[in-house]
Design a protein around this motif. Structure first.
Motif, PDB file in Angstrom:
ATOM      1  N   ASP A 133       1.011  -1.268   0.129  1.00 20.02           N
ATOM      2  CA  ASP A 133      -0.006  -0.061   0.110  1.00 20.02           C
ATOM      3  C   ASP A 133       0.966   1.283  -0.059  1.00 20.02           C
ATOM      4  O   ASP A 133       0.556   2.305  -0.672  1.00 20.02           O
ATOM      5  CB  ASP A 133      -0.909   0.212   1.391  1.00 20.02           C
ATOM      6  N   ALA A 134       2.071   1.317   0.734  1.00 16.17           N
ATOM      7  CA  ALA A 134       2.754   2.229   1.073  1.00 16.17           C
ATOM      8  C   ALA A 134       3.640   2.672  -0.149  1.00 16.17           C
ATOM      9  O   ALA A 134       4.298   3.774  -0.515  1.00 16.17           O
ATOM     10  CB  ALA A 134       3.418   2.319   2.501  1.00 16.17           C
ATOM     11  N   LEU A 135       3.862   1.638  -1.120  1.00 16.33           N
ATOM     12  CA  LEU A 135       4.615   1.965  -2.191  1.00 16.33           C
ATOM     13  C   LEU A 135       3.758   2.388  -3.574  1.00 16.33           C
ATOM     14  O   LEU A 135       4.576   2.530  -4.395  1.00 16.33           O
ATOM     15  CB  LEU A 135       5.317   0.390  -2.636  1.00 16.33           C
ATOM     16  N   LYS A 136       2.632   2.658  -3.148  1.00 11.88           N
ATOM     17  CA  LYS A 136       1.973   3.186  -4.627  1.00 11.88           C
ATOM     18  C   LYS A 136       1.493   4.638  -4.446  1.00 11.88           C
ATOM     19  O   LYS A 136       0.673   5.353  -3.752  1.00 11.88           O
ATOM     20  CB  LYS A 136       0.358   2.427  -4.507  1.00 11.88           C
ATOM     21  N   HIS A 137       2.635   5.418  -4.797  1.00 11.49           N
ATOM     22  CA  HIS A 137       2.759   6.935  -4.658  1.00 11.49           C
ATOM     23  C   HIS A 137       1.570   7.406  -5.634  1.00 11.49           C
ATOM     24  O   HIS A 137       1.822   6.946  -7.008  1.00 11.49           O
ATOM     25  CB  HIS A 137       4.080   7.497  -4.947  1.00 11.49           C
ATOM     26  N   PRO A 138       0.952   8.460  -5.595  1.00 15.71           N
ATOM     27  CA  PRO A 138      -0.004   8.848  -6.601  1.00 15.71           C
ATOM     28  C   PRO A 138       0.476   9.663  -7.757  1.00 15.71           C
ATOM     29  O   PRO A 138      -0.147   9.593  -8.835  1.00 15.71           O
ATOM     30  CB  PRO A 138      -0.959   9.813  -5.696  1.00 15.71           C
ATOM     31  N   ASN A 139       1.688  10.144  -7.688  1.00 16.56           N
ATOM     32  CA  ASN A 139       2.259  10.971  -8.814  1.00 16.56           C
ATOM     33  C   ASN A 139       3.466  10.624  -9.213  1.00 16.56           C
ATOM     34  O   ASN A 139       3.938  10.650 -10.403  1.00 16.56           O
ATOM     35  CB  ASN A 139       2.153  12.425  -8.355  1.00 16.56           C
ATOM     36  N   TRP A 140       4.530  10.240  -8.401  1.00 18.06           N
ATOM     37  CA  TRP A 140       5.913  10.099  -8.553  1.00 18.06           C
ATOM     38  C   TRP A 140       6.462   8.716  -8.615  1.00 18.06           C
ATOM     39  O   TRP A 140       5.945   7.934  -8.019  1.00 18.06           O
ATOM     40  CB  TRP A 140       6.835  10.825  -7.651  1.00 18.06           C
ATOM     41  N   SER A 141       7.266   8.316  -9.656  1.00 16.93           N
ATOM     42  CA  SER A 141       7.919   6.940  -9.639  1.00 16.93           C
ATOM     43  C   SER A 141       9.246   7.037  -9.173  1.00 16.93           C
ATOM     44  O   SER A 141      10.036   7.809  -9.437  1.00 16.93           O
ATOM     45  CB  SER A 141       8.097   6.468 -11.114  1.00 16.93           C
ATOM     46  N   MET A 142       9.367   6.590  -7.796  1.00 21.54           N
ATOM     47  CA  MET A 142      10.667   6.921  -7.183  1.00 21.54           C
ATOM     48  C   MET A 142      11.080   5.259  -6.531  1.00 21.54           C
ATOM     49  O   MET A 142      10.570   4.287  -6.782  1.00 21.54           O
ATOM     50  CB  MET A 142      10.547   7.660  -5.843  1.00 21.54           C
ATOM     51  N   GLY A 143      12.358   5.228  -6.104  1.00 22.79           N
ATOM     52  CA  GLY A 143      12.808   4.115  -5.188  1.00 22.79           C
ATOM     53  C   GLY A 143      11.917   3.822  -3.934  1.00 22.79           C
ATOM     54  O   GLY A 143      11.208   4.623  -3.478  1.00 22.79           O
ATOM     55  N   ALA A 144      12.045   2.474  -3.566  1.00 24.12           N
ATOM     56  CA  ALA A 144      11.416   2.025  -2.552  1.00 24.12           C
ATOM     57  C   ALA A 144      11.460   2.859  -1.085  1.00 24.12           C
ATOM     58  O   ALA A 144      10.361   3.471  -0.519  1.00 24.12           O
ATOM     59  CB  ALA A 144      11.563   0.603  -2.000  1.00 24.12           C
ATOM     60  N   LYS A 145      12.704   3.333  -0.944  1.00 29.55           N
ATOM     61  CA  LYS A 145      12.681   3.914   0.540  1.00 29.55           C
ATOM     62  C   LYS A 145      12.065   5.249   0.403  1.00 29.55           C
ATOM     63  O   LYS A 145      11.571   5.826   1.339  1.00 29.55           O
ATOM     64  CB  LYS A 145      14.352   4.143   0.490  1.00 29.55           C
ATOM     65  N   ILE A 146      12.336   5.855  -0.503  1.00 28.50           N
ATOM     66  CA  ILE A 146      11.807   7.407  -0.571  1.00 28.50           C
ATOM     67  C   ILE A 146      10.330   7.365  -0.799  1.00 28.50           C
ATOM     68  O   ILE A 146       9.798   8.336  -0.457  1.00 28.50           O
ATOM     69  CB  ILE A 146      12.568   8.187  -1.952  1.00 28.50           C
ATOM     70  N   THR A 147      10.046   6.224  -1.544  1.00 32.10           N
ATOM     71  CA  THR A 147       8.244   6.309  -1.480  1.00 32.10           C
ATOM     72  C   THR A 147       7.884   5.916  -0.295  1.00 32.10           C
ATOM     73  O   THR A 147       6.752   6.295   0.032  1.00 32.10           O
ATOM     74  CB  THR A 147       8.040   5.015  -2.729  1.00 32.10           C
ATOM     75  N   ILE A 148       8.479   5.141   0.414  1.00 34.07           N
ATOM     76  CA  ILE A 148       7.821   5.020   1.829  1.00 34.07           C
ATOM     77  C   ILE A 148       8.037   6.317   2.628  1.00 34.07           C
ATOM     78  O   ILE A 148       6.954   6.624   3.216  1.00 34.07           O
ATOM     79  CB  ILE A 148       8.680   3.637   2.539  1.00 34.07           C
ATOM     80  N   ASP A 149       8.946   6.803   2.545  1.00 32.36           N
ATOM     81  CA  ASP A 149       9.175   8.325   3.310  1.00 32.36           C
ATOM     82  C   ASP A 149       8.353   9.145   2.848  1.00 32.36           C
ATOM     83  O   ASP A 149       7.785  10.113   3.690  1.00 32.36           O
ATOM     84  CB  ASP A 149      10.690   8.717   2.948  1.00 32.36           C
ATOM     85  N   SER A 150       7.810   9.087   1.462  1.00 33.12           N
ATOM     86  CA  SER A 150       6.850  10.143   0.989  1.00 33.12           C
ATOM     87  C   SER A 150       5.664   9.847   1.443  1.00 33.12           C
ATOM     88  O   SER A 150       4.597  10.643   1.855  1.00 33.12           O
ATOM     89  CB  SER A 150       6.742  10.168  -0.620  1.00 33.12           C
ATOM     90  N   SER A 151       5.224   8.730   1.945  1.00 31.87           N
ATOM     91  CA  SER A 151       3.983   8.254   2.555  1.00 31.87           C
ATOM     92  C   SER A 151       3.820   8.532   3.576  1.00 31.87           C
ATOM     93  O   SER A 151       2.537   8.853   4.423  1.00 31.87           O
ATOM     94  CB  SER A 151       3.680   6.626   2.283  1.00 31.87           C
ATOM     95  N   THR A 152       4.791   8.735   4.502  1.00 30.90           N
ATOM     96  CA  THR A 152       4.891   9.063   6.046  1.00 30.90           C
ATOM     97  C   THR A 152       4.948  10.394   6.123  1.00 30.90           C
ATOM     98  O   THR A 152       4.824  10.996   7.274  1.00 30.90           O
ATOM     99  CB  THR A 152       5.893   8.315   6.860  1.00 30.90           C
ATOM    100  N   MET A 153       5.420  11.224   5.050  1.00 31.50           N
ATOM    101  CA  MET A 153       5.670  12.617   5.270  1.00 31.50           C
ATOM    102  C   MET A 153       7.001  12.862   5.726  1.00 31.50           C
ATOM    103  O   MET A 153       7.353  14.210   6.082  1.00 31.50           O
ATOM    104  CB  MET A 153       4.407  13.325   5.743  1.00 31.50           C
ATOM    105  N   VAL A 154       7.674  11.681   6.159  1.00 31.23           N
ATOM    106  CA  VAL A 154       8.966  11.994   6.598  1.00 31.23           C
ATOM    107  C   VAL A 154      10.136  12.686   5.564  1.00 31.23           C
ATOM    108  O   VAL A 154      10.849  13.341   5.934  1.00 31.23           O
ATOM    109  CB  VAL A 154       9.688  10.647   7.092  1.00 31.23           C
ATOM    110  N   ASN A 155       9.786  12.335   4.315  1.00 31.76           N
ATOM    111  CA  ASN A 155      10.533  13.011   3.310  1.00 31.76           C
ATOM    112  C   ASN A 155      10.494  14.256   3.135  1.00 31.76           C
ATOM    113  O   ASN A 155      11.341  15.109   3.227  1.00 31.76           O
ATOM    114  CB  ASN A 155      10.043  12.103   1.683  1.00 31.76           C
ATOM    115  N   LYS A 156       9.084  14.690   3.459  1.00 33.71           N
ATOM    116  CA  LYS A 156       8.807  16.269   3.395  1.00 33.71           C
ATOM    117  C   LYS A 156       9.592  17.182   4.504  1.00 33.71           C
ATOM    118  O   LYS A 156      10.213  17.922   4.326  1.00 33.71           O
ATOM    119  CB  LYS A 156       7.501  16.624   3.621  1.00 33.71           C
ATOM    120  N   GLY A 157       9.493  16.158   5.687  1.00 30.22           N
ATOM    121  CA  GLY A 157      10.546  16.696   6.729  1.00 30.22           C
ATOM    122  C   GLY A 157      11.866  16.838   6.544  1.00 30.22           C
ATOM    123  O   GLY A 157      12.507  17.724   6.894  1.00 30.22           O
ATOM    124  N   LEU A 158      12.495  15.864   5.835  1.00 33.78           N
ATOM    125  CA  LEU A 158      13.925  16.046   5.240  1.00 33.78           C
ATOM    126  C   LEU A 158      14.236  16.991   4.473  1.00 33.78           C
ATOM    127  O   LEU A 158      15.282  17.688   4.696  1.00 33.78           O
ATOM    128  CB  LEU A 158      14.211  14.545   4.674  1.00 33.78           C
TER     129      LEU A 158
END
Length: 387
Positions: free
Chosen positions: A193-218
């Motif tokens: 579920d978490a690997l299904k980003h609505p817009n971007w095609s990215m690697g697994a780690k950053i896709t999970i980070d985007s789902s948690t919004m941790v990526n935006k914090g970084l």
């Protein structure tokens, strides 16, 4: 002809960087490639782009690659020594840092000292060592060219403007696949579920980070260092369609924005050719189809990673190192299905609470804080046997 080296050539940003090179063979030349473990893909890249040197992390894999490429004139190296050799090799002008994690810090430092411009896709480098990297880049007069779509958008919006006149940076976020969800709704989220980003095609780690919004914090912490602003000067704005990639508001109230389709090749190419723009094939925004752009406020309560990132960035010192290291550890465990989804932010919070801040950490202290965070989480979550 611009000669480049690519760290992380088999990942999402690395492969798209090579797409840009492929489309511009008369302007770009790949002199070095580095990958983690995927020697099958790396061999294919070596045969196509003919680099002088290539690296893999594991020496055993490196030996396999030497056998596979015995008919080619390419030097195969391994480990951190291999990354450092590539980072400072003669004959290259730009180092593309597309590897994931704090492993990118030392090669970035080595490249800066060797006078290379940095096309930066490794956000962890600035999050954890921005206090070292940015002064060093200034000392050696090298450019840090952001490859993240959001930071590239800010960089483009600032072109020709004075950084001293920034009122605030408006950092956009799609909100990820769980935008609008509560923590209760997210408690049973699975890896798939978490690997299904609505817009971007990215690697697994950053896709999970985007789902948690941790990526935006970084990214907020990265923006602080890239553009020399305070944490409170970076405002996250949710823009679900990822049409506006980020904006800058100036002290007179004017807002400059960079818009485009969600295609990472644009910021990659912009970094490689800066300050020049070059033609690029691909989709264009269709404003008649789009009709409207919707905005929303970020949800700091349900997306704890974003709130914790703000806390880490404001605390400064070694705290962002702990935030980043805890997240890297937790995401790896989640991808391996060893922990539940919400435990990612639980781990980050626990590690931050446990850590004793170092105000101005050296590089050695940064790396020690990372290792200590891993050890703490292994013990706390029962991944090691305590004697």
């Amino acid at each position: 002809m611009k000669n480049i080296a690519v760290l992380g050539s088999t990942g999402s940003i690395g492969t798209q960087t090579l797409d840009v090179v492929r489309a511009n063979p008369e302007r770009l030349c790949v002199k070095a490639l580095a990958a983690g473990h995927n020697i099958t893909q790396l061999e294919s890249q070596i045969r196509e782009f003919h680099p002088q040197i290539a690296a893999v992390w594991d020496e055993e894999k490196a030996q396999e690659l030497r056998v596979l490429t015995a008919d080619l004139q390419v030097k195969i190296v391994s480990g951190m020594d291999g990354l450092l050799e590539i980072a400072q090799m003669e004959g290259t002008e730009v180092l593309v840092t597309a590897i994931v994690g704090m492993i990118g810090i030392r090669p970035t430092i080595a490249a800066i000292k060797a006078g290379k411009d940095i096309a930066l896709a490794n956000k962890e480098t600035l999050v954890t060592a921005g206090h070292i990297i940015m002064p060093l880049a200034k000392e050696y007069n090298v450019k840090i060219l952001p490859v993240d779509s959001e930071h590239s958008a800010i960089f483009q919006s600032l072109n020709g403007e004075k950084k001293t006149q920034i009122d605030k940076i408006l950092l956009t976020a799609s909100g990820g696949p769980f935008r609008g969800w509560t923590r209760e709704q997210m408690k049973d989220v699975q890896v798939e579920d978490a690997l299904k980003h609505p817009n971007w095609s990215m690697g697994a780690k950053i896709t999970i980070d985007s789902s948690t919004m941790v990526n935006k914090g970084l990214e907020v912490m990265e923006a602080k260092w890239l553009f020399d602003v305070g944490m409170d000067d970076v405002q996250v704005v949710v823009q679900p369609k990822s049409v506006i990639h980020s904006m800058v508001q100036f002290e007179d109230g004017a807002v400059m924005a960079q818009l485009g389709t969600p295609d990472m090749k644009l910021p990659i190419q912009y970094a490689l050719y800066y300050p020049e723009r070059r033609p690029m094939k691909g989709d264009r925004l269709d404003f008649w189809t789009m009709k409207e752009i919707v905005f929303d406020k970020p949800d700091y309560e349900n997306f704890r990673g974003l709130a914790l990132a703000r806390d880490a960035g404001k605390a400064g010192g070694s705290v962002p190192v702990v935030f980043n290291a805890a997240n890297e550890f937790a995401v790896a465990k989640f991808l391996a299905k060893k922990i539940r989804y919400l435990e990612i932010t639980d781990m980050i919070e626990a590690a931050m609470e446990h850590h004793k801040k170092i105000a101005h950490p050296s590089l050695d202290e940064v790396l020690e804080a990372e290792a200590e965070t891993y050890e703490f989480l292994k013990k706390q979550w029962g991944f090691v046997t305590i004697q």
